[in-house]
Design an enzyme around this catalytic site. Structure first.
Site, PDB file in Angstrom:
ATOM      1  N   HIS A  18       0.847   0.722 -13.336  1.00 45.86           N
ATOM      2  CA  HIS A  18       1.672  -0.419 -13.745  1.00 45.86           C
ATOM      3  C   HIS A  18       3.136   0.005 -13.720  1.00 45.86           C
ATOM      4  O   HIS A  18       3.468   1.087 -14.204  1.00 45.86           O
ATOM      5  CB  HIS A  18       1.263  -0.868 -15.159  1.00 45.86           C
ATOM      6  N   ASP A  30      -3.146  -5.024 -18.529  1.00 49.73           N
ATOM      7  CA  ASP A  30      -2.186  -3.934 -18.736  1.00 49.73           C
ATOM      8  C   ASP A  30      -2.348  -3.236 -20.088  1.00 49.73           C
ATOM      9  O   ASP A  30      -1.370  -2.813 -20.714  1.00 49.73           O
ATOM     10  CB  ASP A  30      -0.741  -4.430 -18.528  1.00 49.73           C
ATOM     11  N   ASN A  78      -5.475   2.042 -13.182  1.00 52.21           N
ATOM     12  CA  ASN A  78      -4.461   1.148 -12.609  1.00 52.21           C
ATOM     13  C   ASN A  78      -3.103   1.805 -12.745  1.00 52.21           C
ATOM     14  O   ASN A  78      -2.884   2.613 -13.654  1.00 52.21           O
ATOM     15  CB  ASN A  78      -4.460  -0.171 -13.393  1.00 52.21           C
ATOM     16  N   GLY A 136       0.787  -1.236   0.000  1.00 47.98           N
ATOM     17  CA  GLY A 136       0.000   0.000   0.000  1.00 47.98           C
ATOM     18  C   GLY A 136       0.812   1.275   0.000  1.00 47.98           C
ATOM     19  O   GLY A 136       0.343   2.318   0.464  1.00 47.98           O
ATOM     20  N   SER A 137       2.009   1.248  -0.595  1.00 47.28           N
ATOM     21  CA  SER A 137       2.775   2.504  -0.616  1.00 47.28           C
ATOM     22  C   SER A 137       2.164   3.507  -1.606  1.00 47.28           C
ATOM     23  O   SER A 137       2.212   4.716  -1.366  1.00 47.28           O
ATOM     24  CB  SER A 137       4.250   2.245  -0.931  1.00 47.28           C
ATOM     25  N   ASN A 138       1.569   3.018  -2.686  1.00 52.18           N
ATOM     26  CA  ASN A 138       0.858   3.947  -3.577  1.00 52.18           C
ATOM     27  C   ASN A 138      -0.389   4.502  -2.891  1.00 52.18           C
ATOM     28  O   ASN A 138      -0.703   5.687  -3.033  1.00 52.18           O
ATOM     29  CB  ASN A 138       0.499   3.264  -4.898  1.00 52.18           C
ATOM     30  N   LEU A 176      -9.376  -9.277 -12.842  1.00 52.24           N
ATOM     31  CA  LEU A 176     -10.795  -8.925 -12.744  1.00 52.24           C
ATOM     32  C   LEU A 176     -11.552  -9.485 -13.940  1.00 52.24           C
ATOM     33  O   LEU A 176     -11.006  -9.610 -15.036  1.00 52.24           O
ATOM     34  CB  LEU A 176     -10.931  -7.400 -12.710  1.00 52.24           C
ATOM     35  N   MET A 196      -3.728  -7.342  -6.772  1.00 49.90           N
ATOM     36  CA  MET A 196      -3.088  -8.407  -7.529  1.00 49.90           C
ATOM     37  C   MET A 196      -4.038  -9.547  -7.929  1.00 49.90           C
ATOM     38  O   MET A 196      -3.614 -10.685  -8.089  1.00 49.90           O
ATOM     39  CB  MET A 196      -1.885  -8.954  -6.746  1.00 49.90           C
ATOM     40  N   ARG A 197      -5.321  -9.237  -8.140  1.00 48.71           N
ATOM     41  CA  ARG A 197      -6.263 -10.234  -8.663  1.00 48.71           C
ATOM     42  C   ARG A 197      -6.680  -9.809 -10.059  1.00 48.71           C
ATOM     43  O   ARG A 197      -6.923  -8.619 -10.312  1.00 48.71           O
ATOM     44  CB  ARG A 197      -7.533 -10.300  -7.798  1.00 48.71           C
TER      45      ARG A 197
END
Ligand code: GAR
Length: 213
Positions: A111, A147, A109, A12-14, A95, A92-93
């Site tokens: 990336h 992505d 997102n 969770g740094s972002n 969708l 990290m799932r």
């Protein structure tokens, strides 16, 4: 205020960078973070949100028989929180197409590479193996193919001769922490419009772009 839900799976740094610029403590924030949702109860990012006074929820994907029912549960929670925009921040799932379509042009997102180069995982190691001299990060709207999707903003960092995957990851991560809030600010200001598969971004000057921040 733009009502934002942030989806995380880990460190969770972002998320922290987003909380630092748009959290409840920030006067005149253009964004209200209405929910931080994690698929893992041990995600360190949950404590960051709680500390900042933002509501958190955990929906454990292992409690669901398939991706569709997990995504439906997430969709229900996100809507109940009143979110207008969803930001994936180290979520990290994969969708489902249905979930992605439901949030088309309303889910972004980050990336850790300069898309469309280096989709997928282990981007820093692959940048080094390819001998790239520039690397970086991308914020984009989410499309079903992993992505891909209209690019909102990118930041570039140099690859240095002595870099390891870890040292390069650290440099890219510092850029991510500037880029994600920057992209969110552009969206909240109504400066991002999607036309077809291209995001048109109103920027007053080239200095609004983040190059080697
Ligand atoms: C970040 O580097 C983000 O770009 C990456 O995971 C990290 C999460 O770190 N995302 C992906 O690889 C998405 N496929 P954080 O939890 O400290 O923000």
């Amino acid at each position: 205020k733009l009502r934002l839900a942030v989806l995380i799976s880990g460190r969770g740094s972002n998320l922290q960078a987003i909380l630092d610029q748009f959290g409840p403590a920030i006067a005149d924030s253009p964004i209200e973070i209405v929910l931080v949702l994690s698929n893992r109860s041990d995600a360190a990012g949950l404590a960051r949100a709680e500390k900042a006074g933002v509501r958190t929820e955990v929906i454990d994907h292992r409690q669901f028989p398939d991706r569709a029912s997990f995504d439906t549960a997430m969709d229900t929670r996100i809507r109940a929180a009143g979110a207008e925009l969803v930001a994936l921040a180290g979520f990290m799932r994969l969708l489902t197409d249905d979930f992605i379509h439901a949030w088309r042009n309303r889910m972004i997102n980050i990336h850790p590479a300069l898309l469309p180069a280096l989709k997928g995982l282990h981007t820093h190691e692959r940048a080094l193996n390819r001998g790239l001299k520039l690397h970086g990060c991308t914020v984009h709207f989410v499309r079903p193919e992993m992505d891909t999707g209209p690019i909102i903003a990118q930041a570039a960092v140099p690859v240095l001769p002595d870099d390891t995957p870890d040292s390069l990851a650290d440099r890219v991560l510092a850029a991510e922490h500037q880029l994600y809030p920057h992209a969110l600010r552009l969206i909240a200001a109504g400066k991002v419009q999607v036309e077809g598969e291209v995001a048109k971004v109103e920027q007053a000057a080239t200095s609004d772009c983040l190059i080697n921040p």
